[in-house]
Design a protein around this motif. Sequence first.
Motif, PDB file in Angstrom:
ATOM      1  N   MET A   4       0.831  -1.206   0.000  1.00 16.95           N
ATOM      2  CA  MET A   4       0.000   0.000   0.000  1.00 16.95           C
ATOM      3  C   MET A   4       0.866   1.258   0.000  1.00 16.95           C
ATOM      4  O   MET A   4       0.544   2.246  -0.657  1.00 16.95           O
ATOM      5  CB  MET A   4      -0.914   0.014   1.229  1.00 16.95           C
ATOM      6  N   VAL A   5       1.974   1.210   0.754  1.00 16.31           N
ATOM      7  CA  VAL A   5       2.880   2.368   0.775  1.00 16.31           C
ATOM      8  C   VAL A   5       3.527   2.526  -0.599  1.00 16.31           C
ATOM      9  O   VAL A   5       3.626   3.623  -1.145  1.00 16.31           O
ATOM     10  CB  VAL A   5       3.958   2.227   1.881  1.00 16.31           C
ATOM     11  N   LYS A   6       3.919   1.402  -1.160  1.00 18.96           N
ATOM     12  CA  LYS A   6       4.554   1.436  -2.478  1.00 18.96           C
ATOM     13  C   LYS A   6       3.609   2.051  -3.519  1.00 18.96           C
ATOM     14  O   LYS A   6       4.009   2.870  -4.349  1.00 18.96           O
ATOM     15  CB  LYS A   6       4.935   0.017  -2.895  1.00 18.96           C
ATOM     16  N   ASN A   7       2.323   1.636  -3.461  1.00 20.43           N
ATOM     17  CA  ASN A   7       1.337   2.092  -4.439  1.00 20.43           C
ATOM     18  C   ASN A   7       0.725   3.449  -4.088  1.00 20.43           C
ATOM     19  O   ASN A   7      -0.280   3.852  -4.668  1.00 20.43           O
ATOM     20  CB  ASN A   7       0.218   1.054  -4.567  1.00 20.43           C
ATOM     21  N   LYS A   8       1.292   4.095  -3.101  1.00 23.26           N
ATOM     22  CA  LYS A   8       0.820   5.421  -2.634  1.00 23.26           C
ATOM     23  C   LYS A   8      -0.616   5.384  -2.120  1.00 23.26           C
ATOM     24  O   LYS A   8      -1.300   6.416  -2.061  1.00 23.26           O
ATOM     25  CB  LYS A   8       0.944   6.492  -3.738  1.00 23.26           C
ATOM     26  N   GLU A   9      -1.093   4.203  -1.746  1.00 19.98           N
ATOM     27  CA  GLU A   9      -2.405   4.117  -1.094  1.00 19.98           C
ATOM     28  C   GLU A   9      -2.264   4.453   0.393  1.00 19.98           C
ATOM     29  O   GLU A   9      -3.249   4.718   1.080  1.00 19.98           O
ATOM     30  CB  GLU A   9      -2.974   2.702  -1.232  1.00 19.98           C
ATOM     31  N   ALA A  10      -1.035   4.382   0.865  1.00 22.59           N
ATOM     32  CA  ALA A  10      -0.760   4.801   2.249  1.00 22.59           C
ATOM     33  C   ALA A  10       0.516   5.634   2.245  1.00 22.59           C
ATOM     34  O   ALA A  10       1.406   5.418   1.417  1.00 22.59           O
ATOM     35  CB  ALA A  10      -0.605   3.596   3.161  1.00 22.59           C
ATOM     36  N   ASP A  11       0.595   6.597   3.177  1.00 18.95           N
ATOM     37  CA  ASP A  11       1.801   7.426   3.273  1.00 18.95           C
ATOM     38  C   ASP A  11       2.869   6.752   4.111  1.00 18.95           C
ATOM     39  O   ASP A  11       4.056   6.997   3.929  1.00 18.95           O
ATOM     40  CB  ASP A  11       1.446   8.778   3.912  1.00 18.95           C
ATOM     41  N   ALA A  12       2.426   5.927   5.050  1.00 18.34           N
ATOM     42  CA  ALA A  12       3.381   5.353   5.996  1.00 18.34           C
ATOM     43  C   ALA A  12       2.878   4.023   6.532  1.00 18.34           C
ATOM     44  O   ALA A  12       1.703   3.672   6.367  1.00 18.34           O
ATOM     45  CB  ALA A  12       3.614   6.324   7.143  1.00 18.34           C
ATOM     46  N   PHE A  13       3.779   3.295   7.184  1.00 21.18           N
ATOM     47  CA  PHE A  13       3.464   1.981   7.745  1.00 21.18           C
ATOM     48  C   PHE A  13       4.057   1.875   9.137  1.00 21.18           C
ATOM     49  O   PHE A  13       5.216   2.219   9.364  1.00 21.18           O
ATOM     50  CB  PHE A  13       4.050   0.899   6.836  1.00 21.18           C
ATOM     51  N   VAL A  14       3.249   1.384  10.079  1.00 20.28           N
ATOM     52  CA  VAL A  14       3.722   1.178  11.454  1.00 20.28           C
ATOM     53  C   VAL A  14       3.585  -0.298  11.804  1.00 20.28           C
ATOM     54  O   VAL A  14       2.524  -0.896  11.579  1.00 20.28           O
ATOM     55  CB  VAL A  14       2.892   2.020  12.456  1.00 20.28           C
ATOM     56  N   SER A  15       4.654  -0.897  12.355  1.00 28.38           N
ATOM     57  CA  SER A  15       4.584  -2.300  12.760  1.00 28.38           C
ATOM     58  C   SER A  15       5.362  -2.553  14.039  1.00 28.38           C
ATOM     59  O   SER A  15       6.442  -1.990  14.253  1.00 28.38           O
ATOM     60  CB  SER A  15       5.139  -3.194  11.646  1.00 28.38           C
ATOM     61  N   ALA A  16       4.815  -3.412  14.887  1.00 25.00           N
ATOM     62  CA  ALA A  16       5.536  -3.884  16.079  1.00 25.00           C
ATOM     63  C   ALA A  16       6.016  -5.313  15.838  1.00 25.00           C
ATOM     64  O   ALA A  16       6.476  -5.983  16.753  1.00 25.00           O
ATOM     65  CB  ALA A  16       4.624  -3.828  17.302  1.00 25.00           C
ATOM     66  N   GLY A  17       5.923  -5.761  14.595  1.00 26.76           N
ATOM     67  CA  GLY A  17       6.280  -7.146  14.251  1.00 26.76           C
ATOM     68  C   GLY A  17       7.773  -7.348  14.041  1.00 26.76           C
ATOM     69  O   GLY A  17       8.597  -6.530  14.469  1.00 26.76           O
ATOM     70  N   SER A  18       8.130  -8.441  13.363  1.00 23.34           N
ATOM     71  CA  SER A  18       9.528  -8.818  13.125  1.00 23.34           C
ATOM     72  C   SER A  18      10.352  -7.666  12.548  1.00 23.34           C
ATOM     73  O   SER A  18      10.101  -7.193  11.443  1.00 23.34           O
ATOM     74  CB  SER A  18       9.564 -10.002  12.151  1.00 23.34           C
ATOM     75  N   THR A  19      11.352  -7.215  13.321  1.00 22.62           N
ATOM     76  CA  THR A  19      12.194  -6.103  12.861  1.00 22.62           C
ATOM     77  C   THR A  19      12.854  -6.444  11.528  1.00 22.62           C
ATOM     78  O   THR A  19      12.860  -5.627  10.598  1.00 22.62           O
ATOM     79  CB  THR A  19      13.298  -5.790  13.899  1.00 22.62           C
ATOM     80  N   GLY A  20      13.387  -7.653  11.440  1.00 25.60           N
ATOM     81  CA  GLY A  20      14.066  -8.062  10.216  1.00 25.60           C
ATOM     82  C   GLY A  20      13.151  -7.967   9.009  1.00 25.60           C
ATOM     83  O   GLY A  20      13.531  -7.429   7.959  1.00 25.60           O
ATOM     84  N   ALA A  21      11.923  -8.471   9.154  1.00 27.14           N
ATOM     85  CA  ALA A  21      10.981  -8.476   8.034  1.00 27.14           C
ATOM     86  C   ALA A  21      10.559  -7.051   7.672  1.00 27.14           C
ATOM     87  O   ALA A  21      10.453  -6.706   6.488  1.00 27.14           O
ATOM     88  CB  ALA A  21       9.761  -9.322   8.380  1.00 27.14           C
ATOM     89  N   VAL A  22      10.345  -6.215   8.676  1.00 26.02           N
ATOM     90  CA  VAL A  22       9.932  -4.831   8.409  1.00 26.02           C
ATOM     91  C   VAL A  22      11.043  -4.087   7.658  1.00 26.02           C
ATOM     92  O   VAL A  22      10.789  -3.383   6.681  1.00 26.02           O
ATOM     93  CB  VAL A  22       9.566  -4.114   9.734  1.00 26.02           C
ATOM     94  N   LEU A  23      12.294  -4.296   8.095  1.00 29.32           N
ATOM     95  CA  LEU A  23      13.416  -3.598   7.447  1.00 29.32           C
ATOM     96  C   LEU A  23      13.660  -4.131   6.040  1.00 29.32           C
ATOM     97  O   LEU A  23      13.822  -3.363   5.088  1.00 29.32           O
ATOM     98  CB  LEU A  23      14.696  -3.759   8.270  1.00 29.32           C
ATOM     99  N   ALA A  24      13.674  -5.453   5.913  1.00 28.06           N
ATOM    100  CA  ALA A  24      13.910  -6.039   4.593  1.00 28.06           C
ATOM    101  C   ALA A  24      12.781  -5.654   3.650  1.00 28.06           C
ATOM    102  O   ALA A  24      13.017  -5.229   2.511  1.00 28.06           O
ATOM    103  CB  ALA A  24      14.007  -7.562   4.725  1.00 28.06           C
TER     104      ALA A  24
END
Lengths: 336, 336
Positions: A93-113
């Motif tokens: 969604m962020v990539k497609n500009k449907e969202a400006d930003a993304f917030v996650s408390a999940g896997s740091t590695g997955a969020v960064l990658a």
Amino acid sequence: MQNMITVAVDAMGGDNAPGEIIKGAVLAVQERKDIKVVLTGDEDIIRKELGSYDYDKERLQVVHAPEIITNCEAPVLAIRRKKNSSIVVALQMVKNKEADAFVSAGSTGAVLAGGQLIVGRINGVERPPLAPLIPTMNGVSLLSACGANVDARSSHLVQFARMGSIYMENILGIKNPRVAIVNIGAEEEKGNLLVKETFPLLKSCNDINFIGSIEAREIPNGAADVIVCEAFVGNVILKLYEGLGTALVKKIKTGLMSTTKSKIGALLCKTALKETMKDFDATKYGGAPLLGLNGLVVKTHGNAKSNEVYNSILQCVTFTEQNINDKIRNNLNKNE
Amino acid sequence: MQNMITVAVDAMGGDNAPGEIIKGAVLAVQERKDIKVVLTGDEDIIRKELGSYDYDKERLQVVHAPEIITNCEAPVLAIRRKKNSSIVVALQMVKNKEADAFVSAGSTGAVLAGGQLIVGRINGVERPPLAPLIPTMNGVSLLSACGANVDARSSHLVQFARMGSIYMENILGIKNPRVAIVNIGAEEEKGNLLVKETFPLLKSCNDINFIGSIEAREIPNGAADVIVCEAFVGNVILKLYEGLGTALVKKIKTGLMSTTKSKIGALLCKTALKETMKDFDATKYGGAPLLGLNGLVVKTHGNAKSNEVYNSILQCVTFTEQNINDKIRNNLNKNE
């Protein structure tokens, strides 16, 4: 009319998901009329949780994403395979500009990658730093960088300094933020190879307020606003900050509970102590941004409660309103 | 009759020299009959200070060394040029076997450089680690290494692990000490290049109890007895430990003094709090040894008081009595 800012939130990530995540999202939508939140995750579970709240349904939506990426999975592989996970769906969604930003408390590695693979870097950014805020005696400093992306080059560190500086100036409102590089002594000739190579490069940057080396001892005193280091070192700083803080507070509690006299004293101090220690909590500023992406990705603590999620969503709004990414783009174009 | 152990002590080094240094030396000689201390430094100044104490003159001697190496001087150059400094004269005594060990609160750089240049390494030791003890929730851990000797290779780190292990087993009496490498995650595949290279080497050492990676968060919990890392990272850990500890205690004091009620409570807690926080003070074990030399060199804190000097002298005695250097020599011969 003000612009609406859309933040995708990973409803399934973190120790307290989905309850605390959803609570934080609802709070953000209730408090601010310019925020739209999209919760990604298992729709049934999210809808059930949402049932107990009153909120503007136009501005709090759910996108079904039945898969979950756990902390145990290899990040890049998980991002590639689990296309219907709460993390990947939100990042798309962020990539497609449907969202400006993304917030996650999940896997740091997955969020960064995922941030790098799906959202992608701003043109010219060599490596996006994960830049958490850490509490100090008189406020907060930005640690740029910290994370799994280790063994950086000196040119990376210069970019960490520039992006960190832009962040602190525009998000925290610190004019001309002091930038320092983590070192084992204050003198210019000290340091490991990377620091010795980076020091003169930072010194020659006219767009940042480089104040030289900072010893780790001085970090808690707030001796710099932006603390530049390689991510392995940044990780050690962040984790030790958390671990030592917890250990000392536990030790003090043991001391307070050790005699009858001290127990009575503890009762009398409790409120005042709690109030002071609040200053030493960086979660009120939100989570750690991954800077330099074509959008914004914010990683909150794995044990984030609703309040940190709420603050992270607000942080995304300020980031977008302040056009941080345009500022990073302009800065890099001008300097490189 | 027991053997007499001779410790050379730099009377001129540190913020509290010569007063506190000499006080600590006198204390050691008064308390233990098997210790001889040689104070190096300006003889007039030392004799004047000694005038106020009662001690066995046979076992507390003075060797005149009029020059002083300051913290501001380039270490190697200072060692080469100031042959009559309190540091160089004492190190020469260790080299010539006139002293078993050397204790200094002076310039860390000069002590480390001088230890290697004058006393010299044990055959087979690639790099001597400066290995301070850091306090934990349940005792103390050895940080191997920390200091100015950065950019280590994996073979250095393996030796840091071995020497640290021998130290903890024989000086602190910890049987089969747990050895861990500082890393950014618990999994074997995580880490920077150096850690990834070192991990399997440590795993294949049969003479140490390698328990894997340790995240910095776990260090204050005492999750390992010997913490192996490259000296830049070790320096960050040590300095942050000191800085954050001081900052948090200051913050807590502010909290305790913030209201009338909390002030009364603070009075009631004071003794108990002080008692508990004593556990979190590693100076009672002495200073940081520079391991792997043909003798022993111990660096105490720059702000060391008599008690730390006293404990450091005792530490030298145990080190010598336990034949740590023979144990290091045998271990390296066997394994390399």
